[in-house]
Scaffold this motif. Structure first.
Motif, short mmCIF file in Angstrom:
data_model
loop_
_atom_site.label_atom_id
_atom_site.label_comp_id
_atom_site.label_asym_id
_atom_site.label_seq_id
_atom_site.Cartn_x
_atom_site.Cartn_y
_atom_site.Cartn_z
N GLY A 1 0.83 -1.21 0.00
CA GLY A 1 0.00 0.00 0.00
C GLY A 1 0.86 1.25 0.00
O GLY A 1 0.59 2.22 -0.72
N LEU A 2 1.95 1.21 0.77
CA LEU A 2 2.87 2.36 0.81
C LEU A 2 3.54 2.53 -0.55
O LEU A 2 3.63 3.64 -1.09
CB LEU A 2 3.92 2.14 1.91
N ALA A 3 3.93 1.39 -1.15
CA ALA A 3 4.57 1.47 -2.49
C ALA A 3 3.59 2.10 -3.49
O ALA A 3 3.98 2.96 -4.29
CB ALA A 3 4.97 0.06 -2.94
N MET A 4 2.33 1.69 -3.42
CA MET A 4 1.34 2.24 -4.34
C MET A 4 1.24 3.76 -4.18
O MET A 4 1.26 4.52 -5.15
CB MET A 4 -0.03 1.61 -4.08
N SER A 5 1.19 4.20 -2.92
CA SER A 5 1.01 5.65 -2.71
C SER A 5 2.22 6.42 -3.25
O SER A 5 2.07 7.50 -3.83
CB SER A 5 0.79 5.94 -1.23
N ARG A 6 3.41 5.85 -3.09
CA ARG A 6 4.61 6.54 -3.61
C ARG A 6 4.64 6.55 -5.14
O ARG A 6 5.06 7.52 -5.77
CB ARG A 6 5.87 5.89 -3.05
N ILE A 7 4.13 5.48 -5.72
CA ILE A 7 4.07 5.43 -7.20
C ILE A 7 3.05 6.44 -7.73
O ILE A 7 3.31 7.16 -8.69
CB ILE A 7 3.74 3.99 -7.68
N ILE A 8 1.92 6.55 -7.04
CA ILE A 8 0.91 7.53 -7.48
C ILE A 8 1.46 8.95 -7.36
O ILE A 8 1.28 9.80 -8.24
CB ILE A 8 -0.39 7.37 -6.65
N GLU A 9 2.23 9.18 -6.30
CA GLU A 9 2.88 10.50 -6.12
C GLU A 9 3.85 10.76 -7.28
O GLU A 9 3.89 11.85 -7.85
CB GLU A 9 3.64 10.50 -4.78
N MET A 10 4.57 9.70 -7.67
CA MET A 10 5.55 9.82 -8.77
C MET A 10 4.81 10.13 -10.08
O MET A 10 5.23 10.98 -10.88
CB MET A 10 6.36 8.53 -8.88
N VAL A 11 3.67 9.45 -10.32
CA VAL A 11 2.86 9.69 -11.54
C VAL A 11 2.43 11.16 -11.58
O VAL A 11 2.51 11.82 -12.62
CB VAL A 11 1.65 8.75 -11.58
N GLN A 12 1.99 11.67 -10.45
CA GLN A 12 1.59 13.09 -10.36
C GLN A 12 2.76 13.97 -10.78
O GLN A 12 2.59 14.92 -11.56
CB GLN A 12 1.19 13.39 -8.91
N GLY A 13 3.95 13.64 -10.30
CA GLY A 13 5.14 14.44 -10.62
C GLY A 13 5.48 14.39 -12.09
O GLY A 13 5.78 15.41 -12.71
N VAL A 14 5.36 13.20 -12.68
CA VAL A 14 5.65 13.05 -14.13
C VAL A 14 4.67 13.89 -14.95
O VAL A 14 5.06 14.60 -15.88
CB VAL A 14 5.59 11.56 -14.54
N ALA A 15 3.40 13.86 -14.57
CA ALA A 15 2.41 14.65 -15.31
C ALA A 15 2.69 16.14 -15.14
O ALA A 15 2.66 16.90 -16.12
CB ALA A 15 1.00 14.32 -14.81
N MET A 16 3.03 16.57 -13.94
CA MET A 16 3.25 18.00 -13.69
C MET A 16 4.51 18.50 -14.39
O MET A 16 4.53 19.61 -14.91
CB MET A 16 3.32 18.29 -12.19
N GLU A 17 5.53 17.65 -14.47
CA GLU A 17 6.77 18.13 -15.14
C GLU A 17 6.60 18.13 -16.66
O GLU A 17 7.44 18.63 -17.40
CB GLU A 17 7.97 17.27 -14.71
N ASN A 18 5.49 17.58 -17.16
CA ASN A 18 5.23 17.59 -18.61
C ASN A 18 4.12 18.56 -19.01
O ASN A 18 3.55 18.44 -20.09
CB ASN A 18 4.86 16.16 -19.07
N GLN A 19 3.83 19.48 -18.11
CA GLN A 19 2.83 20.51 -18.46
C GLN A 19 3.41 21.48 -19.49
O GLN A 19 4.63 21.68 -19.51
CB GLN A 19 2.42 21.30 -17.21
N PRO A 20 2.58 22.10 -20.36
CA PRO A 20 1.15 21.80 -20.53
C PRO A 20 0.97 20.58 -21.42
O PRO A 20 1.91 20.12 -22.06
CB PRO A 20 0.62 23.06 -21.24
N GLY A 21 -0.27 20.09 -21.43
CA GLY A 21 -0.57 19.02 -22.39
C GLY A 21 -0.22 17.64 -21.87
O GLY A 21 0.31 16.82 -22.61
#
Ligand code: HGY
Ligand code: MN
Ligand code: MN
Length: 416
Positions: free
Chosen positions: A243-263
């Motif tokens: 569960g902890l691994a999942m939450s850290r991966i979701i946080e990482m996904v958020q970061g990947v999306a934000m560093e690829n803004q816009p679009g």
């Protein structure tokens, strides 16, 4: 080709009534709908739609994926039809308009053609695609994907829902396995009218979205393997915490999306913990990462980064990690000629409009692989969708249906 007169409009009240009648089938708990694909409620909605199409004098064809096609003849029996449709299935906590607006506006176009005695050279086919949402059976746009040759029917029939029921069995159970070979039908053009499911049109105060593209998507299903253990008596340094691994991966996904803004967008909508007991650390966590971008290279870079970093995050916690891509389509460019027909129709009818890239995926994305295709969009309140509070105005619904009407009959070539 003769353009339709600017006074040619649909009956917006009749369209709205049809939408409200369909919304009574598979009601949600908060004003929306829960009419998931291949449920009894889906079967009931199909029957209601079929009855309306019968009343409009249309001939029904159903293929082996349960896709429904209703034909209004043209004057030229050899001319390929103009298809117009979307989907009647909803999310578990869906709105009344996602997909349904497009199917029932297709019906309204035909009803209005009948009222006005309009004849076209090409036939018109109103379409309901099975399992657009991908909520019960992944991936999304499954049946239009089989129609376009992207998935095999065997793959589709074997897809399982969370209770382990197979798509093919459920389609048979509700009695909608048709006799037509899926994908045998050829289209002259395909139009889909859909709510935007985003905030842009409302924010820009535009009536019509002239949809030029649709962003691409990956659905990456991760399976993390931890160790079931007592949440109380297991010391922190002895935990293998999926569960902890999942939450850290979701946080990482958020970061990947934000560093690829816009679009770029990225997030997780579905997580399954096993055994999902309050005082047991999960032995297994399965979740689907949904990433999207209109830029193919960016989308694939995001996927590569997420698939590289997730195992490292899991490994650092001693958690096993595997991933399977369970859904994908590349960014879509819609047919410029049909896009122009939509834009000209909005102009002719006096509706404000703007070009738009669709944030959500649609059956039109697969139709575009086998025929010239495009979309028309209307605003939705607060850009909200995939939420029971999804809402549009009757005026918005009617404006988009007018534009759809004009674009469809113009492409189908009015016969004087
Ligand atoms: O996921 C989508 O974009 C669509 O709602 N199936
Ligand atoms: Mn939809
Ligand atoms: Mn949807």
């Amino acid at each position: 080709m003769a353009a339709p007169g600017e006074n040619m409009r649909v009956n917006a009240d009749r369209l709205w009534d049809t939408l409200m009648d369909m919304a009574k089938i598979g009601p949600g708990i908060a004003g929306g709908n829960n009419r998931q694909t291949l449920t009894d409620e889906d079967g009931e909605g199909r029957k209601l739609f079929q009855s309306w199409c019968d009343q409009a004098g249309l001939t029904m064809g159903v293929d082996t994926m349960g896709n429904m096609f209703f034909t209004r003849p043209g004057t030229d029996p050899d001319a390929l039809p103009v298809y117009v449709g979307s989907h009647l299935d909803t999310q578990p906590t869906g709105g009344k308009f996602d997909g349904v607006l497009g199917v029932l506006s297709g019906l309204e176009v035909v009803r209005s053609m009948n009222d006005l005695g309009i004849k076209t050279r090409h036939p018109i086919v109103v379409t309901n695609w099975t399992n657009e949402e991908g909520a019960r059976f992944a991936p999304a746009m499954l049946a239009s994907g089989v129609f376009a040759g992207v998935h095999s029917q065997e793959f589709a029939y074997a897809r399982k829902d969370p209770e382990g029921k197979a798509f093919g069995d459920e389609l048979k159970r509700i009695g909608w396995v048709g006799d037509e070979e899926v994908g045998a039908r050829k289209m002259h053009a395909y139009f889909e009218y859909h709510i935007e499911q985003g905030p842009i049109l409302e924010a820009e105060n535009k009536d019509i979205g002239v949809v030029t593209h649709c962003q691409g998507l990956w659905w990456l299903e991760f399976t993390l393997t931890g160790r079931e253990a007592h949440t109380g008596s297991t010391p922190m340094n002895m935990r293998v915490n999926a569960g902890l691994a999942m939450s850290r991966i979701i946080e990482m996904v958020q970061g990947v999306a934000m560093e690829n803004q816009p679009g770029a967008v990225g997030g997780v909508g579905q997580v399954v913990f096993s055994p999902n007991s309050r005082n047991v650390l999960p032995g297994k966590v399965v979740f689907t990462v949904d990433i999207r971008s209109p830029d193919k290279a960016k989308l694939d870079r995001m996927r590569a980064k997420i698939e590289a970093e997730a195992p490292e995050i899991a490994d650092a916690l001693g958690v096993g990690c595997s991933v399977e891509a369970i859904g994908h389509f590349e960014p879509v460019t819609f047919d410029p000629k049909l896009v122009t027909a939509v834009r000209n129709a909005a102009e002719r009818l006096g509706y404000s409009h703007m070009n738009l890239i669709s944030g959500a995926g649609h059956d039109a994305c697969w139709a575009a692989k086998v025929a010239p295709a495009t979309m028309v969009m209307c605003p939705c309140v607060g850009g909200l969708s995939h939420n029971e509070a999804e809402d549009i105005s009757k005026e918005w619904a009617g404006a988009g249906a007018d534009v759809l009407f004009h674009a469809v009959v113009e492409t189908a070539e009015i016969v004087e």
